[in-house]
Design an enzyme around this catalytic site. Structure first.
Site, short mmCIF file in Angstrom:
data_model
loop_
_atom_site.label_atom_id
_atom_site.label_comp_id
_atom_site.label_asym_id
_atom_site.label_seq_id
_atom_site.Cartn_x
_atom_site.Cartn_y
_atom_site.Cartn_z
N TYR A 158 0.83 -1.21 0.00
CA TYR A 158 0.00 0.00 0.00
C TYR A 158 0.87 1.27 0.00
O TYR A 158 0.67 2.16 -0.83
CB TYR A 158 -0.92 0.00 1.22
CG TYR A 158 -1.80 1.22 1.33
CD1 TYR A 158 -2.93 1.35 0.54
CD2 TYR A 158 -1.52 2.23 2.25
CE1 TYR A 158 -3.75 2.47 0.65
CE2 TYR A 158 -2.33 3.35 2.37
CZ TYR A 158 -3.45 3.46 1.57
OH TYR A 158 -4.26 4.57 1.68
N LYS A 162 1.26 4.21 -2.91
CA LYS A 162 0.86 5.60 -2.66
C LYS A 162 2.02 6.58 -2.87
O LYS A 162 1.82 7.71 -3.29
CB LYS A 162 0.28 5.73 -1.25
CG LYS A 162 -1.07 5.05 -1.09
CD LYS A 162 -2.13 5.68 -2.01
CE LYS A 162 -3.52 5.16 -1.72
NZ LYS A 162 -4.55 5.83 -2.55
#
Length: 261
Positions: A158, A162
């Site tokens: 994740y 990002k």
């Protein structure tokens, strides 16, 4: 926001959470919203609440390039093209990178959080350029993609996805400046937001708890960025709850660390 009245926005992941809140906020300001998501039933619930003339339903799996292209083609034909893109669709899974059984586990996150926004940005730029119009691309990011070193919480793929999303915004800005296009890029990086994912993770009820952001807070930031004069661009908005150190409540931190061990 007056200059956006009657214009068209595509919101990915519009079936709930930040996407749904943003769609409602845009519609309140006179923007026509094309909501993209896999869950058509949820999109239709949004349409019933917002209005058929203000919110349009398009089923789309952002991991499939052909779905994204078809969605923009639909918008071109039915509502005249897209002026605003809200890259909101995202997925977070807490499985450690070093425990992945196959690269497919990486692809699921990176394809959704980074590749899909790139494809959407490409398509909206084509639409804006074709009409010699003005536009705005807003990427809904995370402080995990901005201050990951300070969080001390493992997020699996994740965080890397990002960080990549923020870099995507920077690259798009360079390319847009070079082409002299009238498109702004804004990266919004909130701390933990009270979405269904977080509620399930730490069993948080709906409340006015001020230790965590709400989806409407992010929607308000979107409206703020869009409302700037044509001569002003805000590259980055970082959001945490007032008095929060890193924007991630202790309960979330403890659960995520426990899941990673």
């Amino acid at each position: 926001m007056d200059r956006w009245v009657g214009k068209v926005a595509i919101v990915t992941g519009a079936s709930g959470g930040i996407g749904a809140a943003t769609a409602k906020a845009l519609a309140l300001h006179g923007v026509k919203v094309v909501g993209l998501a896999r869950r058509v039933d949820k999109l239709k619930e949004q349409q019933a609440e917002i209005g058929k003339d203000k919110f349009y339903v398009v089923q789309c799996d952002v991991r499939k390039e052909q779905d994204i292209v078809k969605a923009f083609q639909w918008a071109e034909k039915e509502v005249g093209g897209v002026d605003i893109l809200i890259n909101n669709a995202g997925v977070a899974e807490g499985k450690p990178i070093i425990d992945a059984e196959s690269a497919e586990e990486y692809h699921k996150i990176v394809d959704t959080n980074l590749i899909a926004p790139a494809i959407c940005a490409r398509e909206v730029t084509k639409s804006i350029q074709k009409r010699n119009a003005s536009g705005h691309i807003i990427n809904i990011n995370s402080i995990a993609g901005l201050y990951g070193e300070s969080l001390h919480i493992p997020f699996g793929m994740y965080g890397p996805s990002k960080y990549g999303l923020r870099a995507l915004g920077t690259e798009l800005r360079h390319e847009i400046i070079l082409r002299k296009l009238k498109i702004k890029i804004t990266n919004i990086s909130p701390g933990a937001v009270l979405t269904d994912m977080i509620k399930k993770l730490i069993q948080l009820p709906d409340s006015e708890d001020t230790s965590i952001l709400k989806d409407k807070d992010i929607a308000n930031a979107v409206i703020y960025a869009l409302g700037t004069p044509s001569t002003v661009e805000i590259p980055e908005i970082t959001m945490v709850p007032h008095n929060a150190v890193i924007g991630v409540p202790q309960g979330v931190t403890e659960v995520l660390k426990a899941k990673m061990q």
